[in-house]
Design a protein around this motif. Structure first.
Motif, mmCIF file in Angstrom:
data_model
loop_
_atom_site.group_PDB
_atom_site.id
_atom_site.type_symbol
_atom_site.label_atom_id
_atom_site.label_comp_id
_atom_site.label_asym_id
_atom_site.label_seq_id
_atom_site.Cartn_x
_atom_site.Cartn_y
_atom_site.Cartn_z
ATOM 1 N N LYS A 204 -39.480 39.953 -20.061
ATOM 2 C CA LYS A 204 -38.960 39.226 -18.896
ATOM 3 C C LYS A 204 -40.030 38.348 -18.271
ATOM 4 N N TYR A 205 -41.194 38.903 -18.017
ATOM 5 C CA TYR A 205 -42.265 38.128 -17.406
ATOM 6 C C TYR A 205 -42.732 36.997 -18.324
ATOM 7 N N ALA A 206 -42.869 37.317 -19.606
ATOM 8 C CA ALA A 206 -43.334 36.305 -20.563
ATOM 9 C C ALA A 206 -42.342 35.147 -20.649
ATOM 10 N N SER A 207 -41.059 35.450 -20.610
ATOM 11 C CA SER A 207 -40.020 34.410 -20.684
ATOM 12 C C SER A 207 -40.074 33.493 -19.468
ATOM 13 N N ASN A 208 -40.085 34.079 -18.273
ATOM 14 C CA ASN A 208 -40.079 33.261 -17.064
ATOM 15 C C ASN A 208 -41.361 32.457 -16.896
ATOM 16 N N ALA A 209 -42.493 33.059 -17.256
ATOM 17 C CA ALA A 209 -43.752 32.331 -17.144
ATOM 18 C C ALA A 209 -43.792 31.158 -18.116
ATOM 19 N N PHE A 249 -35.486 22.516 -19.990
ATOM 20 C CA PHE A 249 -36.615 22.589 -19.059
ATOM 21 C C PHE A 249 -37.620 21.451 -19.250
ATOM 22 N N LEU A 250 -37.150 20.328 -19.752
ATOM 23 C CA LEU A 250 -37.986 19.136 -19.840
ATOM 24 C C LEU A 250 -37.472 18.051 -18.889
ATOM 25 N N HIS A 251 -37.036 18.469 -17.721
ATOM 26 C CA HIS A 251 -36.515 17.522 -16.733
ATOM 27 C C HIS A 251 -37.521 17.406 -15.591
ATOM 28 N N ALA A 252 -38.152 16.270 -15.487
ATOM 29 C CA ALA A 252 -39.165 16.067 -14.451
ATOM 30 C C ALA A 252 -38.533 16.087 -13.067
ATOM 31 N N GLY A 253 -39.281 16.581 -12.098
ATOM 32 C CA GLY A 253 -38.762 16.638 -10.738
ATOM 33 C C GLY A 253 -39.830 17.088 -9.766
ATOM 34 N N ILE A 254 -39.395 17.718 -8.696
ATOM 35 C CA ILE A 254 -40.327 18.132 -7.640
ATOM 36 C C ILE A 254 -40.670 19.609 -7.731
ATOM 37 N N GLY A 255 -40.528 20.185 -8.916
ATOM 38 C CA GLY A 255 -41.023 21.538 -9.130
ATOM 39 C C GLY A 255 -39.947 22.607 -9.062
ATOM 40 N N TYR A 256 -40.312 23.778 -9.537
ATOM 41 C CA TYR A 256 -39.396 24.917 -9.546
ATOM 42 C C TYR A 256 -39.500 25.705 -8.244
ATOM 43 N N GLY A 257 -38.447 26.467 -7.972
ATOM 44 C CA GLY A 257 -38.429 27.356 -6.810
ATOM 45 C C GLY A 257 -37.595 28.571 -7.166
ATOM 46 N N GLY A 258 -36.960 29.165 -6.170
ATOM 47 C CA GLY A 258 -36.093 30.310 -6.413
ATOM 48 C C GLY A 258 -36.810 31.633 -6.313
ATOM 49 N N SER A 259 -36.069 32.685 -6.647
ATOM 50 C CA SER A 259 -36.578 34.043 -6.474
ATOM 51 C C SER A 259 -37.327 34.558 -7.691
ATOM 52 N N PHE A 261 -39.075 32.441 -10.821
ATOM 53 C CA PHE A 261 -40.247 31.791 -11.414
ATOM 54 C C PHE A 261 -41.510 31.932 -10.561
ATOM 55 N N PRO A 262 -41.466 31.618 -9.249
ATOM 56 C CA PRO A 262 -42.711 31.703 -8.466
ATOM 57 C C PRO A 262 -43.311 33.103 -8.457
ATOM 58 N N LYS A 263 -42.488 34.100 -8.197
ATOM 59 C CA LYS A 263 -43.042 35.458 -8.085
ATOM 60 C C LYS A 263 -43.379 36.050 -9.447
ATOM 61 N N ASP A 264 -42.614 35.707 -10.480
ATOM 62 C CA ASP A 264 -42.875 36.299 -11.797
ATOM 63 C C ASP A 264 -44.151 35.744 -12.423
ATOM 64 N N VAL A 265 -44.414 34.457 -12.205
ATOM 65 C CA VAL A 265 -45.661 33.880 -12.708
ATOM 66 C C VAL A 265 -46.854 34.553 -12.026
ATOM 67 N N LYS A 266 -46.762 34.725 -10.719
ATOM 68 C CA LYS A 266 -47.861 35.346 -9.980
ATOM 69 C C LYS A 266 -48.011 36.823 -10.340
ATOM 70 N N ALA A 267 -46.889 37.497 -10.575
ATOM 71 C CA ALA A 267 -46.957 38.907 -10.943
ATOM 72 C C ALA A 267 -47.590 39.093 -12.321
ATOM 73 N N LEU A 268 -47.278 38.198 -13.254
ATOM 74 C CA LEU A 268 -47.887 38.280 -14.586
ATOM 75 C C LEU A 268 -49.382 37.990 -14.502
ATOM 76 N N LEU A 269 -49.742 37.031 -13.669
ATOM 77 C CA LEU A 269 -51.160 36.711 -13.465
ATOM 78 C C LEU A 269 -51.888 37.914 -12.861
ATOM 79 N N TYR A 270 -51.248 38.581 -11.916
ATOM 80 C CA TYR A 270 -51.833 39.783 -11.299
ATOM 81 C C TYR A 270 -52.035 40.881 -12.339
ATOM 82 N N VAL A 285 -50.527 26.272 -13.830
ATOM 83 C CA VAL A 285 -49.064 26.142 -13.714
ATOM 84 C C VAL A 285 -48.647 26.193 -12.250
ATOM 85 N N ILE A 286 -49.213 27.150 -11.514
ATOM 86 C CA ILE A 286 -48.897 27.309 -10.091
ATOM 87 C C ILE A 286 -49.385 26.103 -9.294
ATOM 88 N N ALA A 287 -50.616 25.654 -9.568
ATOM 89 C CA ALA A 287 -51.196 24.527 -8.823
ATOM 90 C C ALA A 287 -50.391 23.249 -9.031
#
Length: 439
Positions: A204-209, A249-259, A261-270, A285-287
């Motif tokens: 799950k974490y690997a997929s979302n990250a 997921f190759l659509h340029a824009g103003i970034g991802y959000g939601g419940s 991607f943000p937390k799962d990327v940070k949790a995997l990094l942790y 990725v986060i920056a």
């Protein structure tokens, strides 16, 4: 099968409704009594296309039930699914307090030979920890098994993602438990991936990250495209036709959000840091994503010089279309940045205004329509790619604005539609601006 589900958020409620739709008897449990009372009369706490109809249907057919009583909900359950939230802590780790609370209740009421399924997104090793916690809270020694069964739902298409899933991951050390969960999902007729518990947690974490990384990559490419005069949509199309890359997921824009991607990327990094693994790539990725949230404001500052006193209309508040979810939505950071620069913000979203008020309060104006939001505006920011915004009558929109200036954070507007506007300045992401009849 008789199934109990702990948690009635996006994952728990969608899972419960879909499992009842394929013939199981499902009881959803939540400690929020008002939420349960609403669900018992067919009122869903979330906006999700098609969910309300299936909720009412399966409740009337007596396959779907709701309760705030753990003793009632867990009685005679063959399978218990935990689908509570695992929000992000300040240090980036997943907060397991809701999961721990669920484990205590399960331990008190669990019956022998039950299979406990953790569907919540959890760090590697959590299933084993929760199994021990359930055992410690059992009044006597009880035999039960635990299974990791991560979810891969997208808000706005959660029912489709459940009923026609790409795959179902089942992680367990016990063959009988794996087979029981496989049997539960059998009517869906989708591929199964059988792993051990820790591999399922990591999937799950690997997929979302990975998906978050793909978004940040194309957004960085889009910034480079603007700098060199290329068109990111053409670039993405050329990349996506390569089967090794794919178009998603190759659509340029103003970034991802939601419940997720943000937390799962940070949790995997942790988790990586905790285990002495240098995963610095995720920091980038986060920056990139954080900067992308600021892009429309930067473009507007470049165009106007100062935003003090300017009225900016935000079209879209939710983090993506077809949901009212405001968690980590780019609109939050954009609104606060505009306000800090002295701008006035009017906003419209088809479904997310009430949730937005809980976060942004009355710091911005909320409109009941696009027409109201853009009236006398100095500029429009398109923040969420709702179909309503893709199909706008642009001539009508620009005519009601003080200045016909559009900053499109999702590249929603077709170039061909701009020709009918008369006069317009159009600033997209990752491709050349379009200025029509601008002196």
């Amino acid at each position: 099968m008789k199934i109990a589900i702990l948690g009635t958020g996006y994952v728990g409620l969608t899972t419960g409704i879909c499992l009842s739709e394929i013939g199981h008897y499902v009881t959803c449990i939540d400690i929020n009594e008002q939420k349960i009372k609403n669900l018992q009369v067919g009122i869903s706490p979330i906006y999700e296309p098609g969910l309300d109809e299936l909720l009412v249907k399966n409740a009337l057919e007596e396959r779907l039930f709701f309760t705030s009583s753990f003793s009632e909900g867990l009685e005679s359950a063959e399978i218990i699914i935990i689908a509570v939230g695992t929000p992000q802590r300040n240090d980036g780790a997943a907060d397991l307090s809701y999961l721990e609370g669920a484990a205590v209740h399960i331990g008190t009421h669990i019956q022998p030979n039950t299979v406990v399924v953790i569907k919540s997104t959890v760090p590697v090793g959590t299933n084993e920890y929760i199994k021990d916690l359930i055992q410690k809270n059992c009044p006597k020694e009880i035999s039960f098994e635990i299974v990791s069964n991560p979810e891969f739902l997208r808000q706005g298409s959660a029912i489709k993602d459940t009923m026609k899933a790409d795959r179902i991951v089942i992680g367990s050390e016990n063959e009988q438990a794996r087979e029981k969960i496989k049997e539960m999902y059998k009517p869906l007729n989708v591929p199964f991936i059988m792993t051990n518990i820790r591999s399922a947690e990591m999937i799950k974490y690997a997929s979302n990250a990975f998906l978050a990384s793909k978004i940040s990559y194309i957004n960085e490419i889009s910034n480079l495209c603007e700098a060199v005069g290329a068109n990111v949509e053409d670039v993405a199309k050329g990349m996506g036709k390569d089967f090794r890359i794919g178009e998603a997921f190759l659509h340029a824009g103003i970034g991802y959000g939601g419940s997720c991607f943000p937390k799962d990327v940070k949790a995997l990094l942790y988790t990586a840091k905790l285990n002495g693994v240098n995963f610095g790539f995720l920091n980038e990725v986060i920056a990139i994503n954080d900067h992308q949230h600021e892009l429309l404001v930067e473009k507007a500052l470049k165009r106007f010089g100062s935003l003090a006193g300017k009225k900016i209309a935000l079209l879209g508040l939710s983090f993506k279309p077809e949901t009212d979810d405001m968690r980590e939505a780019p609109s939050i950071k954009i609104s606060r940045a505009l306000l800090s620069l002295g701008a006035k913000v009017s906003a419209y979203d088809p479904v997310a205004i009430e949730n937005a008020k809980h976060i942004l309060g009355e710091t911005i104006e909320y409109s009941s329509s696009v027409k109201e939001a853009v009236n006398n505006a100095d500029a429009v920011f398109i923040v969420t790619e709702w179909n309503e915004f893709k199909e706008l009558d642009l001539k009508s929109v620009t005519e009601s604005m003080k200045n016909p200036i559009i900053f499109d954070g999702r590249n929603c507007i077709l170039d061909s539609k701009l020709r009918d506007c008369g006069t317009v300045e159009y600033y997209p992401i990752g491709k050349p601006s379009i200025l029509i009849n601008v002196m």
